[in-house]
Design an enzyme around this catalytic site. Structure first.
Site, PDB file in Angstrom:
ATOM      1  N   ASP A  95       0.836  -1.207   0.000  1.00  0.00           N
ATOM      2  CA  ASP A  95       0.000   0.000   0.000  1.00  0.00           C
ATOM      3  C   ASP A  95       0.873   1.261   0.000  1.00  0.00           C
ATOM      4  OD1 ASP A  95      -2.425   1.331  -0.011  1.00  0.00           O
ATOM      5  OD2 ASP A  95      -2.534   1.440   2.169  1.00  0.00           O
ATOM      6  N   GLY A  96       0.343   2.312  -0.629  1.00  0.00           N
ATOM      7  CA  GLY A  96       1.012   3.610  -0.561  1.00  0.00           C
ATOM      8  C   GLY A  96       1.550   4.145  -1.884  1.00  0.00           C
ATOM      9  N   ASN A  97       1.297   3.450  -2.977  1.00  0.00           N
ATOM     10  CA  ASN A  97       1.793   3.943  -4.275  1.00  0.00           C
ATOM     11  C   ASN A  97       1.209   5.307  -4.631  1.00  0.00           C
ATOM     12  OD1 ASN A  97       3.027   1.493  -4.557  1.00  0.00           O
ATOM     13  ND2 ASN A  97       1.572   0.663  -6.052  1.00  0.00           N
ATOM     14  N   GLY A  98      -0.094   5.456  -4.389  1.00  0.00           N
ATOM     15  CA  GLY A  98      -0.775   6.692  -4.761  1.00  0.00           C
ATOM     16  C   GLY A  98      -0.230   7.873  -3.970  1.00  0.00           C
ATOM     17  N   ARG A  99      -0.086   7.702  -2.658  1.00  0.00           N
ATOM     18  CA  ARG A  99       0.428   8.797  -1.820  1.00  0.00           C
ATOM     19  C   ARG A  99       1.878   9.112  -2.150  1.00  0.00           C
ATOM     20  NH1 ARG A  99      -1.066   6.133   3.506  1.00  0.00           N
ATOM     21  NH2 ARG A  99      -1.536   4.440   2.045  1.00  0.00           N
ATOM     22  N   HIS A 155       2.278   3.644  -9.080  1.00  0.00           N
ATOM     23  CA  HIS A 155       2.133   2.196  -9.305  1.00  0.00           C
ATOM     24  C   HIS A 155       3.319   1.674 -10.111  1.00  0.00           C
ATOM     25  CE1 HIS A 155      -1.711   2.372  -7.440  1.00  0.00           C
ATOM     26  NE2 HIS A 155      -2.301   3.023  -8.415  1.00  0.00           N
ATOM     27  N   ASN A 162     -10.857  -2.658  -5.283  1.00  0.00           N
ATOM     28  CA  ASN A 162     -10.123  -1.686  -6.108  1.00  0.00           C
ATOM     29  C   ASN A 162     -10.789  -1.441  -7.478  1.00  0.00           C
ATOM     30  OD1 ASN A 162      -6.877  -2.797  -4.872  1.00  0.00           O
ATOM     31  ND2 ASN A 162      -8.058  -1.020  -4.221  1.00  0.00           N
ATOM     32  N   ARG A 216     -12.091   2.071  -8.172  1.00  0.00           N
ATOM     33  CA  ARG A 216     -11.230   3.240  -8.460  1.00  0.00           C
ATOM     34  C   ARG A 216     -11.523   3.810  -9.844  1.00  0.00           C
ATOM     35  NH1 ARG A 216      -5.420   2.548  -5.562  1.00  0.00           N
ATOM     36  NH2 ARG A 216      -6.266   1.886  -3.558  1.00  0.00           N
ATOM     37  N   ARG A 250       2.297  -4.929   6.004  1.00  0.00           N
ATOM     38  CA  ARG A 250       1.584  -3.907   5.241  1.00  0.00           C
ATOM     39  C   ARG A 250       2.400  -2.630   5.256  1.00  0.00           C
ATOM     40  NH1 ARG A 250      -4.643  -2.380   4.605  1.00  0.00           N
ATOM     41  NH2 ARG A 250      -4.367  -0.581   3.265  1.00  0.00           N
TER      42      ARG A 250
HETATM   43  C1  IPE Z   1      -5.223  -2.709  -0.161  1.00  0.00           C
HETATM   44  O1  IPE Z   1      -4.960  -1.368  -0.337  1.00  0.00           O
HETATM   45  C2  IPE Z   1      -5.216  -3.415  -1.479  1.00  0.00           C
HETATM   46  C3  IPE Z   1      -3.922  -3.524  -2.138  1.00  0.00           C
HETATM   47  C4  IPE Z   1      -2.783  -3.152  -1.639  1.00  0.00           C
HETATM   48  C5  IPE Z   1      -3.952  -4.136  -3.429  1.00  0.00           C
HETATM   49  P1  IPE Z   1      -6.109  -0.284  -0.455  1.00  0.00           P
HETATM   50  O2  IPE Z   1      -5.455   1.024  -0.604  1.00  0.00           O
HETATM   51  O3  IPE Z   1      -7.084  -0.686  -1.509  1.00  0.00           O
HETATM   52  O4  IPE Z   1      -6.831  -0.427   0.960  1.00  0.00           O
HETATM   53  P2  IPE Z   1      -7.744   0.594   1.752  1.00  0.00           P
HETATM   54  O5  IPE Z   1      -8.808   1.064   0.801  1.00  0.00           O
HETATM   55  O6  IPE Z   1      -6.867   1.710   2.197  1.00  0.00           O
HETATM   56  O7  IPE Z   1      -8.271  -0.195   2.901  1.00  0.00           O
HETATM   57  C1  IPE Z   2      -1.531   0.263  -3.320  1.00  0.00           C
HETATM   58  O1  IPE Z   2      -1.333   1.617  -3.348  1.00  0.00           O
HETATM   59  C2  IPE Z   2      -1.719  -0.338  -4.672  1.00  0.00           C
HETATM   60  C3  IPE Z   2      -3.094  -0.741  -4.953  1.00  0.00           C
HETATM   61  C4  IPE Z   2      -4.111  -0.658  -4.153  1.00  0.00           C
HETATM   62  C5  IPE Z   2      -3.349  -1.255  -6.277  1.00  0.00           C
HETATM   63  P1  IPE Z   2      -2.540   2.636  -3.315  1.00  0.00           P
HETATM   64  O2  IPE Z   2      -2.919   2.956  -4.726  1.00  0.00           O
HETATM   65  O3  IPE Z   2      -3.643   2.164  -2.473  1.00  0.00           O
HETATM   66  O4  IPE Z   2      -1.823   3.879  -2.673  1.00  0.00           O
HETATM   67  P2  IPE Z   2      -2.456   4.883  -1.616  1.00  0.00           P
HETATM   68  O5  IPE Z   2      -2.907   4.062  -0.460  1.00  0.00           O
HETATM   69  O6  IPE Z   2      -3.570   5.595  -2.287  1.00  0.00           O
HETATM   70  O7  IPE Z   2      -1.315   5.776  -1.269  1.00  0.00           O
HETATM   71 MG    MG Z   3      -4.083   2.423  -0.494  1.00  0.00          MG
END
Ligand code: IPE
Ligand code: IPE
Ligand code: MG
Length: 254
Positions: free
Chosen positions: A22-26, A39, A70, A73, A190
């Site tokens: 988790d955290g690619n987007g941020r 990503h 997901n 999204r 995580r």
């Molecule tokens: C969990 O991350 C799913 C994956 C890492 C693929 P999310 O970003 O989707 O989880 P939430 O929405 O913060 O619980």
């Molecule tokens: C995890 O990173 C990857 C997937 C859920 C596919 P996120 O895309 O959830 O990144 P954040 O949590 O928004 O930073």
């Molecule tokens: Mg996330």
């Protein structure tokens, strides 16, 4: 081929490591980039995690790549993720096979767009002879959904008289799940700073050691993974027993 000796003995290292990446987007947003770029950077961290696990003698690595939630999204982000999966499958397959890494999918692979599904099925076939490590990708995966699907499949078979209710125990039930070929999770990590499971491996992680790290997934490097394995190696896993019982069992196993 460079051979690395695992830092931890097989008796103390995890057999099955599962990671919520988790955290690619941020990570991307903090740099003024598109989430999709986060990503893409995350794919580099995937390569490093796979290599580290292989070098450290981890037999099973399961990565949460895309949850069934997901799909909600924005379309563009989902498309970017599906494309990245194709790229990952194509760019990594030779190295995965060379290192004896089998590829497996948990979740609902039939929900993926055809192009992505084909690429994933191809890398699974291509690496099918791998015997050193199993890399499982959780795709369109939901832990509750996997449990419910298993219950439904058993109900159908029970109604047809093919299964007796008293035959259904934990291991029988697990055979109906998409994780059927995987052992229980030992270590669940995580990244991204949240301390939640987000519907990952609810059945399989019943006794897993849980580690939540503040770093965003693209910043998850080898040393952090090794730190997690080191911490894991110091844990006493009691599975409900007392410390004294665990010590006695370990001594008699020697
Ligand atoms: C969990 O991350 C799913 C994956 C890492 C693929 P999310 O970003 O989707 O989880 P939430 O929405 O913060 O619980
Ligand atoms: C995890 O990173 C990857 C997937 C859920 C596919 P996120 O895309 O959830 O990144 P954040 O949590 O928004 O930073
Ligand atoms: Mg996330």
């Amino acid at each position: 081929m460079k051979v690395v000796t695992p830092l931890f003995d097989s008796s103390v290292r995890p057999r099955h490591v599962a990671i919520i990446m988790d955290g690619n987007g941020r990570w991307a947003e903090a740099r003024g980039l598109e989430r999709a770029e986060g990503h893409a950077e995350g794919a580099t961290a995937v390569r490093e995690a796979v290599r580290t696990c292989r070098e450290q003698g981890i037999e099973f690595l399961t990565l949460y790549a895309f949850s069934n939630a997901n799909w909600q999204r924005p379309t563009l982000e989902v498309e970017a993720l599906m494309r990245l999966l194709v790229e990952f499958a194509e760019s990594e397959k030779a190295e995965l096979r060379e290192h004896g890494i089998r590829v497996n999918v948990v979740g609902e692979v039939e929900d993926l767009p055809t192009h992505t599904r084909r690429a994933v099925e191809h890398v699974i076939d291509y690496c099918a002879d791998g015997e050193r490590m199993t890399l499982s990708l959780a795709l369109s995966y939901g832990g509750r959904q996997d449990i419910v699907n298993a219950a439904r499949a058993l109900a159908v078979r029970a109604r047809a008289g093919l299964v007796l209710p008293e035959e259904i125990d934990e291991s029988f039930f697990h055979k109906e799940m998409t994780t059927q070929s995987l052992p229980d999770v030992d270590l669940l990590i995580r990244t991204g700073g949240e301390a939640r499971l987000s519907d990952f491996l609810l059945f399989e992680a019943a006794y897993a050691e849980l580690m939540f790290l503040p770093v965003m997934w693209p910043d998850f490097k080898e040393d952090l993974l090794i730190d997690c394995i080191r911490q894991y190696a110091t844990k006493e896993r009691r599975f409900g027993r007392t410390s004294a019982q665990v010590a006695a069992a370990t001594a008699s196993a020697r």
